[in-house]
Design an enzyme around this catalytic site. Sequence first.
Site, mmCIF file in Angstrom:
data_model
loop_
_atom_site.group_PDB
_atom_site.id
_atom_site.type_symbol
_atom_site.label_atom_id
_atom_site.label_comp_id
_atom_site.label_asym_id
_atom_site.label_seq_id
_atom_site.Cartn_x
_atom_site.Cartn_y
_atom_site.Cartn_z
ATOM 1 C CE1 TYR A 157 37.933 43.842 42.590
ATOM 2 C CE2 TYR A 157 38.717 45.863 41.553
ATOM 3 C CZ TYR A 157 38.522 44.502 41.517
ATOM 4 O OH TYR A 157 38.900 43.782 40.417
ATOM 5 C CE LYS A 161 41.189 42.203 42.305
ATOM 6 N NZ LYS A 161 41.457 40.793 41.975
#
Length: 261
Positions: A157, A161
Amino acid sequence: MNFDGKVVWVTGAGQGIGYEICRKFAHAGAFVALNDQNVHLAGHAAAAINRETHRQTVSAWPGDISDPATIASMVEDIQTRWGKLDILIANAGITVFGEFLGFAATDFDRLVNVNLRGTYFCAQAAALSMIKTQVPGRIVLMSSVTGVQAHRNLSAYGMTKAAIRMLARSLAMELGPHNITVNALGPGATLTERTESEGISFTEGWKAVAPNRKIATVADIAAAALFLASEEAHHITGETLMIDGGWTIHSPLPGDNYSIT
């Protein structure tokens, strides 16, 4: 900030941060295309904002933004309805926790498809529309503090980002000559429907490690999104604005037995 007559497309907006961004734009006079993968959630969210503002300026645009064909169709429909697209808030994203050594390929692919593929091609479709209609466009991408500081069990994740931060920089360079700015937001711990369900420990834990002793609300993130989309921010591009109460200054985690006092 006044957005009268502006057309805004917000992805992943059925609830949480995206929903609040739509609310703020609607109250500021914009026409809003509210996207969510969940058809019922998108319709309910659009109707709720219209009731609140007493105007029919928010429309539900359900669809899966990990599919470039769906993205292209949505932007074409938005341009057909309103004649242009001024602002994209690429908010849609998913979070998948998991230890690196056991992280599944299916989870990895799902993260990349939504967070990166979706963001990339939403920005591309929006930029092509902005260039075609010659509007001074604004694109705001959704990064995270996890794209700046490592978080346990969020390697995949956090990677997506961090990539979004670089995407904002790259697109700012390519789209600048077309009078389009591209920036990103980096929310820290934020109270949403999902995080509120974790109970008071979530709120108090993150308050304890933030220099300002506060936790973000969806209104805090929405306010930053509207600023970057405004005329006042016309000379800001390629940047990532962190909205974390200063957490990335030092970055301890709740439970790390750390005090800022």
